[in-house]
Motif scaffolding. Structure first.
Motif, PDB file in Angstrom:
ATOM      1  N   THR A  60       0.831  -1.206   0.000  1.00  0.00           N
ATOM      2  CA  THR A  60       0.000   0.000   0.000  1.00  0.00           C
ATOM      3  C   THR A  60       0.860   1.248   0.000  1.00  0.00           C
ATOM      4  OG1 THR A  60      -1.804  -1.120   1.162  1.00  0.00           O
ATOM      5  CG2 THR A  60      -1.762   1.291   1.273  1.00  0.00           C
ATOM      6  N   GLN A  61       1.855   1.287   0.876  1.00  0.00           N
ATOM      7  CA  GLN A  61       2.686   2.486   0.989  1.00  0.00           C
ATOM      8  C   GLN A  61       3.598   2.663  -0.216  1.00  0.00           C
ATOM      9  OE1 GLN A  61       2.222   4.905   3.109  1.00  0.00           O
ATOM     10  NE2 GLN A  61       0.529   3.685   3.929  1.00  0.00           N
ATOM     11  N   ILE A  62       4.049   1.588  -0.807  1.00  0.00           N
ATOM     12  CA  ILE A  62       4.852   1.687  -2.034  1.00  0.00           C
ATOM     13  C   ILE A  62       4.008   2.278  -3.152  1.00  0.00           C
ATOM     14  CG2 ILE A  62       5.920   0.308  -3.870  1.00  0.00           C
ATOM     15  CD1 ILE A  62       7.062  -1.492  -1.658  1.00  0.00           C
ATOM     16  N   THR A  63       2.781   1.819  -3.268  1.00  0.00           N
ATOM     17  CA  THR A  63       1.878   2.352  -4.299  1.00  0.00           C
ATOM     18  C   THR A  63       1.637   3.842  -4.092  1.00  0.00           C
ATOM     19  OG1 THR A  63       0.767   0.218  -4.591  1.00  0.00           O
ATOM     20  CG2 THR A  63      -0.433   2.192  -5.296  1.00  0.00           C
ATOM     21  N   TYR A  75      10.018  15.419  -9.426  1.00  0.00           N
ATOM     22  CA  TYR A  75      10.616  14.115  -9.735  1.00  0.00           C
ATOM     23  C   TYR A  75      10.574  13.799 -11.229  1.00  0.00           C
ATOM     24  CZ  TYR A  75      10.253  13.381  -4.698  1.00  0.00           C
ATOM     25  OH  TYR A  75      10.374  13.500  -3.335  1.00  0.00           O
ATOM     26  N   SER A  76      10.159  14.750 -12.028  1.00  0.00           N
ATOM     27  CA  SER A  76       9.967  14.481 -13.461  1.00  0.00           C
ATOM     28  C   SER A  76      11.271  14.116 -14.175  1.00  0.00           C
ATOM     29  CB  SER A  76       9.315  15.683 -14.141  1.00  0.00           C
ATOM     30  OG  SER A  76      10.133  16.841 -14.006  1.00  0.00           O
ATOM     31  N   ARG A  77      12.400  14.553 -13.646  1.00  0.00           N
ATOM     32  CA  ARG A  77      13.668  14.259 -14.323  1.00  0.00           C
ATOM     33  C   ARG A  77      14.249  12.902 -13.918  1.00  0.00           C
ATOM     34  NH1 ARG A  77      18.329  16.222 -11.336  1.00  0.00           N
ATOM     35  NH2 ARG A  77      17.731  17.046  -9.297  1.00  0.00           N
ATOM     36  N   TYR A  78      13.559  12.221 -13.005  1.00  0.00           N
ATOM     37  CA  TYR A  78      14.046  10.918 -12.555  1.00  0.00           C
ATOM     38  C   TYR A  78      13.330   9.785 -13.292  1.00  0.00           C
ATOM     39  CZ  TYR A  78      16.583  12.992  -8.658  1.00  0.00           C
ATOM     40  OH  TYR A  78      17.469  13.710  -7.903  1.00  0.00           O
ATOM     41  N   ASN A  79      14.093   8.756 -13.608  1.00  0.00           N
ATOM     42  CA  ASN A  79      13.511   7.510 -14.096  1.00  0.00           C
ATOM     43  C   ASN A  79      13.150   6.677 -12.866  1.00  0.00           C
ATOM     44  OD1 ASN A  79      14.039   8.052 -16.917  1.00  0.00           O
ATOM     45  ND2 ASN A  79      16.197   7.664 -16.457  1.00  0.00           N
ATOM     46  N   LEU A  80      11.872   6.462 -12.658  1.00  0.00           N
ATOM     47  CA  LEU A  80      11.404   5.788 -11.457  1.00  0.00           C
ATOM     48  C   LEU A  80      11.151   4.310 -11.736  1.00  0.00           C
ATOM     49  CD1 LEU A  80      10.486   6.094  -8.494  1.00  0.00           C
ATOM     50  CD2 LEU A  80       8.193   6.640  -9.354  1.00  0.00           C
ATOM     51  N   PHE A  81      11.789   3.442 -10.943  1.00  0.00           N
ATOM     52  CA  PHE A  81      11.616   2.001 -11.068  1.00  0.00           C
ATOM     53  C   PHE A  81      11.098   1.431  -9.750  1.00  0.00           C
ATOM     54  CE2 PHE A  81      14.951   3.008 -14.120  1.00  0.00           C
ATOM     55  CZ  PHE A  81      14.538   2.315 -15.259  1.00  0.00           C
ATOM     56  N   GLU A  82      10.263   0.424  -9.868  1.00  0.00           N
ATOM     57  CA  GLU A  82       9.833  -0.333  -8.694  1.00  0.00           C
ATOM     58  C   GLU A  82      10.258  -1.779  -8.891  1.00  0.00           C
ATOM     59  OE1 GLU A  82       5.761  -1.944  -6.589  1.00  0.00           O
ATOM     60  OE2 GLU A  82       5.661  -0.060  -7.712  1.00  0.00           O
ATOM     61  N   PHE A  83      11.060  -2.290  -7.978  1.00  0.00           N
ATOM     62  CA  PHE A  83      11.575  -3.655  -8.082  1.00  0.00           C
ATOM     63  C   PHE A  83      11.054  -4.519  -6.942  1.00  0.00           C
ATOM     64  CE2 PHE A  83      15.590  -2.125 -10.444  1.00  0.00           C
ATOM     65  CZ  PHE A  83      15.082  -2.525 -11.670  1.00  0.00           C
ATOM     66  N   VAL A  84      10.776  -5.776  -7.284  1.00  0.00           N
ATOM     67  CA  VAL A  84      10.465  -6.812  -6.300  1.00  0.00           C
ATOM     68  C   VAL A  84      11.309  -8.011  -6.682  1.00  0.00           C
ATOM     69  CG1 VAL A  84       8.674  -8.210  -5.203  1.00  0.00           C
ATOM     70  CG2 VAL A  84       8.089  -5.980  -6.173  1.00  0.00           C
ATOM     71  N   GLN A  85      12.115  -8.512  -5.772  1.00  0.00           N
ATOM     72  CA  GLN A  85      13.032  -9.594  -6.128  1.00  0.00           C
ATOM     73  C   GLN A  85      12.311 -10.792  -6.727  1.00  0.00           C
ATOM     74  OE1 GLN A  85      15.636 -11.153  -3.041  1.00  0.00           O
ATOM     75  NE2 GLN A  85      15.786 -13.109  -4.088  1.00  0.00           N
ATOM     76  N   LYS A  86      11.173 -11.176  -6.160  1.00  0.00           N
ATOM     77  CA  LYS A  86      10.532 -12.409  -6.607  1.00  0.00           C
ATOM     78  C   LYS A  86      10.095 -12.342  -8.067  1.00  0.00           C
ATOM     79  CE  LYS A  86       5.993 -11.207  -4.638  1.00  0.00           C
ATOM     80  NZ  LYS A  86       4.978 -11.598  -3.636  1.00  0.00           N
TER      81      LYS A  86
END
Length: 256
Positions: A60-63, A75-86
């Motif tokens: 929930t908090q990550i979302t 944050y527009s100049r950043y490439n935003l990634f969300e990773f989950v190991q699994k």
């Protein structure tokens, strides 16, 4: 070699870096994967990690943080990634097979070795290369500390187990979410229909309490852990997290 043979091999090993090396080599060969380059990567991007026990509200908090960063022009100049190991772990089906077939389990819990081997691949193949770009921000759902907190039977084991993943990059912001155990378990029960009603052993109250205690123990070994009480309404918690993230990036901007 079938999964059972690989599991039996892992069960013959101890929890050591040498054992991780041996299992990692075997898994790479079995899945016909090239070993990712393990050079000294330059960590220039920003790494934000979320850890915590089951029912603490990580997803929930990550979302909510991702939505905040995507909407905020700062944050527009950043490439935003969300990773989950699994999702990026090529060996995940071996661990899944271990959990689904209790008849091949033994008194030796080798799942930490598999998770650490998978994490080693994920870190060198995905995480570290992405962090070389200064304009990258990564939100990571579970750092290696979760593996340690979930597998240590008590706080005395933490120091030994944490050394298995010494290749993990240090996060810039390390959030550890926690709440009352009964509240956490009620959240687990509430979402259980999404998993056909299954509630795993590591989601039950006694295990949640153990993991929560282990994370507090890790705070004596790892600097900078930010504990967040998630007992309140999610949007109020998100405001607290967003403020810490905004402050960090503001300070970073002035240091450039």
């Amino acid at each position: 070699m079938e999964f059972e043979e690989i599991i039996r091999f892992a069960q013959s090993l101890d929890d050591s870096k040498e054992s991780v090396d041996r299992l990692y080599a075997l898994l790479l060969a079995h899945f016909k994967l090239q070993k990712p380059e393990e050079r000294n990567f330059q960590k220039n991007g920003v790494l934000i990690t979320f850890d915590g026990h089951s029912g603490a509200g990580k997803d929930t908090q990550i979302t909510l943080l991702r939505e905040h960063m995507q909407k905020n022009p700062d944050y527009s100049r950043y490439n935003l990634f969300e990773f989950v190991q699994k999702r990026n772990d090529p060996f995940r089906n071996v661990v899944k097979s271990l959990w689904q077939h209790p008849e091949i389990k033994s008194t030796t819990d080798c799942s930490l070795l598999f998770l650490t081997a998978g994490r080693r691949y994920f870190v060198y193949h995905d995480l570290l290369p992405s962090l070389e770009d200064r304009q990258t921000a990564v939100i990571l759902n579970r750092s290696h500390l979760s593996h340690v907190a979930y597998h240590a039977s008590n706080v005395n084991q933490l120091h030994e187990l944490i050394t298995l993943s010494d290749f993990d990059p240090a996060p810039d912001l390390a959030f550890v979410l926690e709440c009352d155990v009964n509240l956490a378990y009620s959240r687990v029960v509430e979402r259980s229909p999404q998993k056909a009603g299954r509630i795993y052993a590591n989601e039950k109250p006694d295990y949640i309490e153990r993991v929560k205690r282990n994370f507090r123990g890790l705070a004596t070994l790892v600097d900078g852990l930010i504990f967040i009480d998630t007992s309140r309404e999610p949007k109020l918690i998100a405001q607290q997290i967003n403020q810490k993230v905004d402050n960090y990036f503001e300070e970073r901007k002035w240091k450039q």
